[in-house]
Motif scaffolding. Structure first.
Motif, mmCIF file in Angstrom:
data_model
loop_
_atom_site.group_PDB
_atom_site.id
_atom_site.type_symbol
_atom_site.label_atom_id
_atom_site.label_comp_id
_atom_site.label_asym_id
_atom_site.label_seq_id
_atom_site.Cartn_x
_atom_site.Cartn_y
_atom_site.Cartn_z
ATOM 1 N N LEU A 142 3.104 -5.003 -3.819
ATOM 2 C CA LEU A 142 3.303 -3.599 -3.303
ATOM 3 C C LEU A 142 3.566 -4.117 -1.976
ATOM 4 C CD1 LEU A 142 1.369 0.039 -3.727
ATOM 5 C CD2 LEU A 142 3.739 -0.589 -3.798
ATOM 6 N N THR A 143 2.370 -5.007 -1.774
ATOM 7 C CA THR A 143 3.210 -5.896 -0.372
ATOM 8 C C THR A 143 4.288 -6.695 0.230
ATOM 9 O OG1 THR A 143 0.010 -5.743 -0.002
ATOM 10 C CG2 THR A 143 1.109 -6.995 1.242
ATOM 11 N N VAL A 144 3.631 -7.921 -1.386
ATOM 12 C CA VAL A 144 5.103 -8.395 -0.792
ATOM 13 C C VAL A 144 6.009 -7.795 -0.773
ATOM 14 C CG1 VAL A 144 6.651 -10.062 -2.268
ATOM 15 C CG2 VAL A 144 3.900 -10.390 -2.335
ATOM 16 N N THR A 145 6.846 -6.686 -2.018
ATOM 17 C CA THR A 145 7.773 -6.275 -1.949
ATOM 18 C C THR A 145 8.646 -5.367 -1.309
ATOM 19 O OG1 THR A 145 7.516 -4.662 -3.796
ATOM 20 C CG2 THR A 145 8.357 -6.531 -4.323
ATOM 21 N N HIS B 59 -3.698 -7.325 7.333
ATOM 22 C CA HIS B 59 -3.220 -8.520 7.862
ATOM 23 C C HIS B 59 -1.606 -8.552 7.556
ATOM 24 C CE1 HIS B 59 -1.991 -13.303 8.306
ATOM 25 N NE2 HIS B 59 -2.221 -12.667 9.718
ATOM 26 N N ALA B 60 -1.147 -9.088 6.607
ATOM 27 C CA ALA B 60 0.078 -8.743 6.013
ATOM 28 C C ALA B 60 0.872 -7.838 7.113
ATOM 29 C CB ALA B 60 0.505 -8.736 4.418
ATOM 30 N N PHE B 61 0.631 -6.672 7.222
ATOM 31 C CA PHE B 61 0.951 -6.099 7.972
ATOM 32 C C PHE B 61 1.329 -6.246 9.306
ATOM 33 C CE2 PHE B 61 2.347 -2.323 6.083
ATOM 34 C CZ PHE B 61 1.629 -1.657 4.534
ATOM 35 N N PHE B 62 -0.056 -6.887 10.057
ATOM 36 C CA PHE B 62 0.337 -6.565 11.658
ATOM 37 C C PHE B 62 1.091 -7.904 12.053
ATOM 38 C CE2 PHE B 62 -3.801 -9.251 11.512
ATOM 39 C CZ PHE B 62 -4.200 -8.675 10.427
ATOM 40 N N LEU C 110 -8.174 0.352 14.783
ATOM 41 C CA LEU C 110 -7.062 0.112 14.147
ATOM 42 C C LEU C 110 -7.865 -0.362 12.837
ATOM 43 C CD1 LEU C 110 -5.794 0.604 16.752
ATOM 44 C CD2 LEU C 110 -4.550 -1.104 16.692
ATOM 45 N N SER C 111 -6.344 -0.799 12.200
ATOM 46 C CA SER C 111 -6.221 -1.765 10.882
ATOM 47 C C SER C 111 -7.027 -3.389 10.474
ATOM 48 C CB SER C 111 -5.119 -1.305 9.926
ATOM 49 O OG SER C 111 -4.488 -3.196 10.061
ATOM 50 N N GLY C 112 -7.236 -4.040 11.026
ATOM 51 C CA GLY C 112 -8.186 -5.054 11.058
ATOM 52 C C GLY C 112 -8.796 -4.787 11.861
ATOM 53 N N PHE C 113 -9.603 -4.174 12.340
ATOM 54 C CA PHE C 113 -10.779 -4.336 12.895
ATOM 55 C C PHE C 113 -11.510 -3.466 11.470
ATOM 56 C CE2 PHE C 113 -14.407 -2.140 14.421
ATOM 57 C CZ PHE C 113 -15.211 -0.679 14.129
ATOM 58 N N PHE C 114 -11.067 -2.956 10.482
ATOM 59 C CA PHE C 114 -12.018 -2.497 8.764
ATOM 60 C C PHE C 114 -12.698 -3.490 8.358
ATOM 61 C CE2 PHE C 114 -12.556 1.693 10.439
ATOM 62 C CZ PHE C 114 -12.086 2.564 10.395
ATOM 63 N N ALA D 152 0.394 -1.109 10.650
ATOM 64 C CA ALA D 152 -0.766 -2.378 11.913
ATOM 65 C C ALA D 152 -1.468 -1.174 12.092
ATOM 66 C CB ALA D 152 0.112 -3.175 12.587
ATOM 67 N N ILE D 153 -1.655 0.688 12.057
ATOM 68 C CA ILE D 153 -2.383 0.784 13.397
ATOM 69 C C ILE D 153 -2.837 1.763 12.088
ATOM 70 C CG2 ILE D 153 -2.689 2.846 14.009
ATOM 71 C CD1 ILE D 153 -0.020 2.180 15.534
ATOM 72 N N GLY D 154 -2.587 1.770 10.906
ATOM 73 C CA GLY D 154 -2.576 2.933 10.290
ATOM 74 C C GLY D 154 -3.498 2.418 8.800
ATOM 75 N N ALA D 155 -3.321 1.211 8.176
ATOM 76 C CA ALA D 155 -3.169 0.392 6.860
ATOM 77 C C ALA D 155 -4.855 0.466 6.962
ATOM 78 C CB ALA D 155 -2.764 -0.250 7.234
ATOM 79 N N GLY D 156 -5.763 1.050 7.829
ATOM 80 C CA GLY D 156 -7.356 0.431 7.552
ATOM 81 C C GLY D 156 -7.826 1.809 6.472
ATOM 82 N N TYR D 157 -7.191 2.912 7.063
ATOM 83 C CA TYR D 157 -7.682 3.670 6.668
ATOM 84 C C TYR D 157 -7.603 4.270 5.341
ATOM 85 C CZ TYR D 157 -7.562 5.095 11.632
ATOM 86 O OH TYR D 157 -8.108 5.326 13.030
ATOM 87 N N VAL D 158 -6.861 3.706 4.593
ATOM 88 C CA VAL D 158 -7.157 4.035 3.157
ATOM 89 C C VAL D 158 -8.705 3.207 2.630
ATOM 90 C CG1 VAL D 158 -4.727 3.497 2.721
ATOM 91 C CG2 VAL D 158 -6.781 1.806 2.301
#
Lengths: 657, 256, 100
Positions: A99-102, A356-359, A410-414, A483-489
Motif C-alpha cells: 500500500l505504501t509503495v504503490t 516517514h514515507a508520508f512526510f 502529528l504522525s511522526g510524534f507517535f 503526514a498529519i493524520g497517519a499516526g492516528y491509526v
C-alpha cells in the motif's frame, strides 16, 4: 483469503507497472511524447488498486490464517531436487508495504507530470523518466512480494539499477553521472555482503524459501539435519545487515544518499525517502527469525541504527542545500527504523516507516516545488521569505516539517516515540541517543523552514517565482493529510489497529524474543508499559520537539547574529560537520585511489602482458614466414637444389642406414 | 672395397668438391689456379686408389683410366669455365671420351651414334644459339655462380653416397666377346649377334619397336614444337577477309 | 679389366659434375650443357649394366636416351632463344616470376 485472488492481485501489482514502463519506453519516443506519463500513471494506479484489494483480503482473513504463500511458476530447476520458484509471501507486512509503495508512487508519478515538463532533460527525457519510474515500482513490488530470497535479491538489485538510472537522469552533468556511479558502487559493496548472506543461507538450509528457512531457524536445525550453530546464524545475520546498510544508507555505507540528490526531486521523494531506502528495514523485519536467533546481530543492528541517527542529524545542522538537509534527515530517520528493529520493536519500526514515507515524500516534493519556483536553485542561503509567494507550498512544507520534528499529535510524534520507548527498555544508551537526535531533528528542520520561508523576501537574480500547478499541488495536499493524520491509526483510541494488524507477522519472532531478551537483562518487558511511563515519555519527546523548534526560532528569527557567533567560536567543529566528517575524502583515499591504481596496473598488464603474448604469437608466425620465404624464390635452380639435397639425403638413408 | 678404401674415396671426393668449388666462377679474385691444382690432385688420387687394386694392367684397363681421366677433367672444365663457347668445346671432349669408353665396352654402334648426334648435331646447335645470344664481353652471369657451396655440397654428397656403394655389385665373369646364349629362349632377340649394330638393331626392331615408334613421334613433336615456339607472331589483320557492306557493288580490292 | 664398379663410379662422377653445373651456373646455355653432361654419365651406367647382365637392353635404353637428349636439346635451345628475346639477357636470375 482466496489464493487465486491473491495470485491475481500479485501479478497485477507486478505486471501493470512493468507494462507501463515498457509502453512509456517503447511508444513514448515515437508516438506519445508529451503524453508518456499516461502508461506510467495508469500502470501504477492499477497496482495501487490491486494493493487495496490485497489489503482487504488480508484484513478480512481470520486470525491464524493471515499469511499465504502463493506460488506463481517454477523458474529454475535442475530436474531433481533444486528448484527455484517465483512465489509470493502475502501477509500483513506485505500488504502494508505494498500500500505504501504503490500509494506514494502514484502520488509521485502524478506530481512528476508537471515537474518533469520543465525540468526534463533533452534526449527523450520525458519518456525516459516515466519508463524508469514505472520500472522502479515494478522492482520494489517484486522485492516486497517475494516469497523467497532469490526474488528478493532480484528486486533488490533491480531497485538499485533503477536508482542508478534515475539519479543519473541528467547524465549530461558530470556531477549527476558521478553520483549515480557512486550510488551503484556503494550499494554494490552492501549487496556483496547481502549476496554472501543469501549464499550462506542456501548452503546452510538447502532452500531459499522464506517459510522453510524461518522454520528451520526456529527449530535450530540446518538443511541436512545438523544443529544450527550460533556462529553460523550470526554470520548470516551480519551479512544480511551488510546489505541493509548499503540499501538503507546506514553507517558506513551512507555516503551515496546525499549525492543522490543530483536526481530530480520526484526521484528523491520516491526512491530515496519513501520506498527504496526502506527496503533494508523491510528485509530485516521480514527475516526476523534469523536476526532474533542471534543476540549479537540484534545488538549490532541497534547500535548501527542508533549511531547513524545521531551522526546524520549532526551533519544536517551545518548543511545549506535544502535537499541535502532532507537527505541527511532521511538517513537519520532510517537510523531510527533500524534502531527500532534492533530493539525488538519491529512493528514500531514499520509504523515509523509508514509515517516517514508520508512526510518525507511530502518534504521532498515540496522542496521540488520550491526548486521549480526558484529556477533550479535550492541553496537556502540564496532565497528567503517565500511564505507569501508560495503559500500552498509553504503550508504543506510546514505540515511535513512538523511531522518530521515530532510535533505532538502529528504522525511522526507517535511513531518516533514508540521506538525511543522500546530503545530505553532494551539499550538505554541508545534510547538517550534517540532523544538527543529527536531534539536535533526538530532544530535543523525548522532552521530550514525559517531560513527559507520566513524573514525578508529574497529571490535569486532573474527568477520570477510562481506557485506550482494543480498537478503538483494536489499530491502535496494529499501527502500532508497523511503526514498529519497517519499516526492516528495506531493510537490507543483506535485500538492500535496498525500493531494488531501486524502482530501475526512478528509474534513468533520479535515479540517472542523480546521478553526473553528482556528477561536475560533483568528488565521487565511489556508491550504496553505503565500509564505514567508511556505518557511520560510522550511528554518528554513532545517537549524536546517544541524546545528544538523554539531554539531554531530564536537563532534564526530573533537573534540571527547568534549562528554566526557559534560558527566563529568553533570553526573546526563547524568545518567537520560541513564536510560530513570527511567520510568521502577518507573513502576516496582509502578505497577509490587504490582501485584506480589497480586499474592502471591492470591496464599495463593488459597492454604489455596480454597484448605482448599476442604479439609474440604473431611474431612467431612472422618469423617462421621469414625463414621459409627464401625457399620460394621463383628461381628454378633454387628449387632444383632443394630437390637434389632431398635426393642426397634419401640416398644416404637408403644406402647407409 | 675395404672400408679404408671407401674412406679414402670419400676423402678424394671431398677434395674434388673443394677443387670444383674453387674453380666455379665467383666474384673476387679468381681461385681457379688453386682449384685446378686441387682438382688434378684429386683425380690423380682417384686413379691411384682405383688402379691400385689392379695387379696386372692390360690394355683395356689402361685405356679405361686414360679416357676416364679425360672425361672427368673435361666435364669439370665444362661446368666451371667462364666462357660458354669453351664450355661447349670441352663438352665435345667429354663426348669423345665417353664414346671411347663405350667402344671399350663393345658398344660400337652407340659410340658412333653418340659422336654423330652430340658432337655433330647438338653441339652445333648449341654453338649457333651461343652466337645468336652473344652479349659481348663477360656478362655478370658468366662471372658469378649461384650458391656454389650448396650446389657442390649437394652434388658431391650424392655422388659419394652412390659411388661408395658401387662395389656391392658382382663382377662380370669375363668380358663377353661373343654372344652367350641365355637360358631364356624367348629372349633370343636380345642376344648379342655377330656385330653390336646387328644386336641393337634386332633388339630395337623386335622387342622395343613400340618404343622406337614413340621415339619417332617424339622427335616429330619436338620439331614442330621448336618451330612453333620460335616463330614471329604475325598480326592477323593482314590476312583477314575484307568486310563488304550489303548492297555495295564494285571491284574488290586486295587488302595487300 | 675394369669391373662394373669403376664404370659405375665414373658414371656417378660425371652425373654429379653435371648436377653441380646445373645448380650453380647462371648462363642458361651452360645450364643445359651441364644437363647433357649428366646424360653422358647415365649412358655410361646403362651400357655398363648391359655388360654386367649380358643383355642388349641396356644399350637399347642408351639409344633411346640419345633420342631424348636430342629432343630436349632442341626444345631447350628454342626456349632459350625465346627467353633471350623477352629479356635480352641469358641470366637465369632474370626469371623469378614464380616467387612467393
Amino acid at each position: 483469503m482466496s489464493i487465486e485472488t491473491l495470485k491475481i492481485c500479485g501479478i497485477v501489482i507486478l505486471l501493470a507497472p512493468l507494462a507501463g514502463a515498457v509502453l512509456a519506453g517503447a511508444l513514448g519516443p515515437v508516438k506519445l511524447h508529451g503524453r508518456s506519463h499516461w502508461p506510467a500513471i495508469l500502470g501504477v494506479a492499477a497496482a495501487f488498486i490491486a494493493a487495496i484489494v490485497l489489503f482487504g483480503q488480508v484484513r478480512s482473513a481470520p486470525a491464524g490464517e493471515t499469511a499465504a504463500a502463493v506460488s506463481v511458476y517454477e523458474w529454475i530447476t535442475n530436474g531433481t531436487d533444486a528448484a527455484f520458484t517465483v512465489d509470493f509471501l502475502i501477509d500483513p507486512l506485505t500488504a502494508i508495504m505494498l500500500l505504501t509503495v504503490t500509494g506514494i508512487s502514484l502520488l509521485v508519478v502524478i506530481y512528476s507530470r508537471d515537474y518533469m515538463r520543465e525540468h526534463g532533460s533533452p534526449l527523450r527525457g520525458y519518456e525516459r523518466f516515466f519508463a524508469f519510474l514505472a520500472l522502479f515500482v515494478f522492482s520494489m513490488c517484486a522485492l516486497v512480494l517475494s516469497g523467497n530470497f532469490l526474488l528478493l535479491y532480484l528486486g533488490w538489485e533491480a531497485v538499485g539499477l533503477c536508482s542508478y538510472l534515475l539519479i543519473g537522469f541528467y547524465y549530461g552533468r558530470p556531477a549527476a553521472a558521478a553520483a549515480a556511479k557512486k550510488a551503484f558502487l556503494v550499494n554494490r559493496v552492501g549487496d556483496f555482503g547481502f549476496g554472501l548472506g543469501i549464499l550462506l543461507i542456501y548452503f546452510t538450509f538447502g532452500t531459499l524459501e522464506y517459510g522453510l528457512v524461518f522454520q528451520m531457524v526456529q527449530e535450530g536445525m540446518t538443511g541436512v539435519g545438523d544443529a544450527l550453530t550460533n556462529g553460523r546464524i550470526t554470520t548470516i545475520a551480519l551479512l544480511l545487515l551488510c546489505g541493509a546498510c548499503g540499501k538503507s544508507a546506514q553507517l558506513p555505507l551512507h555516503v551515496w544518499l546525499p549525492d543522490a540528490m543530483e536526481g530530480p526531486s520526484p526521484v528523491s521523494a520516491l526512491i530515496h525517502a519513501a520506498t527504496m531506502v526502506t527496503a533494508g528495514v523491510y528485509m530485516i523485519a521480514r527475516c526476523g527469525a534469523i536476526f532474533t536467533a542471534s543476540p549479537i546481530a540484534m545488538t549490532a543492528v541497534a547500535i548501527v541504527g542508533g549511531i547513524t541517527a545521531l551522526f546524520a542529524a549532526t551533519i544536517a545542522l551545518a548543511q545549506t542545500d535544502m535537499k541535502r538537509i532532507l537527505a541527511y534527515s532521511t538517513i537519520s530517520q532510517l537510523g531510527y527504523m533500524v534502531l527500532g528493529v534492533g530493539v525488538y520493536a519491529a512493528d514500531s519500526a514499520i509504523f515509523h516507516l509508514f509515517t516517514h514515507a508520508f512526510f518525507k515524500a511530502l518534504l521532498f516534493l515540496a522542496a521540488g516545488s520550491v526548486m521549480h519556483a526558484m529556477g533550479g536553485i535550492i541553496d537556502i542561503r540564496q532565497f528567503g521569505g517565500l511564505r507569501k509567494i508560495l503559500p500552498w507550498t509553504f503550508l504543506t512544507f510546514m505540515a511535513g516539517s512538523l511531522a518530521l520534528a515530532g510535533f505532538p499529535l502529528l504522525s511522526g510524534f507517535f511513531s518516533k516515540d514508540e521506538i525511543i520507548h522500546h530503545a530505553l527498555t532494551v539499550h538505554p544508551v541508545l534510547g538517550v541517543l534517540g532523544l538527543v537526535t529527536a531534539l536535533l531533528t526538530a532544530f535543523y528542520t525548522f532552521r530550514m523552514v525559517f531560513l527559507a520561508f520566513y524573514g525578508p523576501q529574497r529571490v535569486p537574480e532573474g527568477v520570477h517565482p510562481h506557485e506550482s500547478g494543480k498537478w503538483m499541488l494536489v499530491p502535496l495536499v494529499i501527502l500532508s493529510i497523511g503526514a498529519i493524520g497517519a499516526g492516528y491509526v495506531n493510537i490507543e483510541a483506535t485500538g492500535r489497529s496498525f500493531h494488531h494488524f501486524l502482530a501475526p507477522v512478528f509474534e513468533h519472532t520479535f515479540a517472542a524474543a523480546s521478553p526473553a531478551h528482556a528477561a536475560a537483562h533483568g528488565v521487565a518487558a511489556t508491550a504496553h508499559a505503565g500509564f505514567w511511563t508511556e505518557y511520560g515519555l510522550m511528554i518528554i519527546s513532545g517537549g524536546l520537539a517544541i524546545v528544538g523548534i523554539l531554539a531554531a526560532y530564536i537563532l534564526y528569527m530573533r537573534q540571527d547574529w547568534l549562528p554566526g557567533l557559534i560558527r566563529a567560536s568553533a570553526p573546526r567543529s563547524y568545518r567537520t560537520l560541513w564536510n560530513k566528517y570527511y567520510f568521502d575524502e577518507v573513502y576516496d583515499a582509502g578505497v577509490v585511489e587504490p582501485a584506480r591504481q589497480t586499474a592502471h596496473v591492470c591496464v599495463g598488464l593488459d597492454d604489455y602482458l596480454i597484448d605482448g603474448l599476442l604479439w609474440l604469437v604473431t611474431a612467431i608466425v612472422r618469423g617462421i614466414g621469414l625463414l621459409l620465404r627464401p625457399f620460394q624464390s621463383g628461381m628454378l635452380q633454387g628449387y632444383a637444389l632443394s630437390m637434389v639435397a632431398g635426393i642426397a639425403i634419401i640416398v644416404l638413408l637408403v644406402f647407409w642406414a | 672395397m675395404t672400408p679404408t678404401t671407401a674412406h679414402l674415396l670419400y676423402l678424394i671426393f671431398a677434395l674434388g668438391g673443394v677443387g670444383i668449388y674453387l674453380l666455379l666462377p665467383k666474384a673476387g679474385r679468381s681461385q681457379a689456379l688453386a682449384g685446378a691444382v686441387i682438382g688434378v690432385i684429386s683425380v690423380a688420387g682417384l686413379l691411384t686408389v682405383l688402379a691400385a687394386r689392379v695387379i696386372l694392367p692390360d690394355a683395356t684397363t689402361v685405356y679405361f683410366y686414360l679416357f676416364a681421366t679425360i672425361a672427368v677433367l673435361a666435364a669439370a672444365r665444362v661446368i666451371t669455365h667462364p666462357k660458354p663457347v669453351y664450355c661447349a668445346l670441352y663438352f665435345v671432349l667429354v663426348v669423345i671420351a665417353v664414346a671411347a669408353l663405350l667402344v671399350l665396352q663393345r658398344a660400337e654402334f652407340l659410340a658412333v651414334a653418340l659422336v654423330m648426334i652430340y658432337a655433330g648435331a647438338i653441339l652445333v646447335t648449341y654453338l649457333f644459339v651461343i652466337m645468336l645470344a652473344y652479349q659481348g664481353g663477360s656478362p655478370v652471369y658468366d662471372r658469378r655462380s649461384r650458391e656454389p657451396l650448396l650446389a657442390v655440397l649437394a652434388g658431391f654428397v650424392l655422388m659419394a653416397a652412390v659411388a661408395g656403394r658401387a662395389e656391392d655389385l658382382p663382377q662380370p665373369a669375363s668380358p663377353p666377346t661373343v654372344a652367350v646364349p641365355t637360358a631364356d629362349a624367348q629372349d633370343a632377340a636380345s642376344q648379342l649377334h655377330d656385330s653390336n649394330t646387328g644386336a641393337i638393331g634386332a633388339a630395337v626392331m623386335t622387342k622395343y619397336v613400340v618404343a622406337l615408334e614413340i621415339a619417332g613421334v617424339l622427335l616429330l613433336v619436338a620439331m614442330v614444337g621448336a618451330i612453333a615456339m620460335s616463330r614471329k607472331k604475325v598480326p592477323v589483320e593482314r590476312f583477314a577477309a575484307p568486310v563488304r557492306p550489303i548492297g555495295q557493288v564494285g571491284r574488290e580490292v586486295e587488302p595487300y | 679389366m675394369p669391373g662394373i664398379a669403376e664404370y659405375l663410379i665414373l658414371g656417378a662422377i660425371l652425373f654429379a659434375l653435371g648436377l653441380v653445373g646445373f645448380l650453380s651456373r647462371r648462363n642458361l646455355i651452360v645450364i643445359f650443357l651441364s644437363t647433357e653432361v649428366m646424360f653422358q654419365g647415365v649412358v655410361i651406367n646403362a651400357v655398363a649394366f648391359a655388360r654386367l647382365h649380358h643383355h642388349i637392353d641396356g644399350q637399347a635404353f642408351a639409344l633411346f636416351q640419345l633420342v631424348i637428349a636430342a629432343v630436349e636439346a632442341g626444345l631447350a635451345l628454342g626456349m632459350i632463344v625465346l627467353l633471350y628475346r623477352r629479356r635480352g639477357t641469358l641470366d637465369s636470375e632474370a626469371w623469378s616470376l614464380m616467387r612467393g
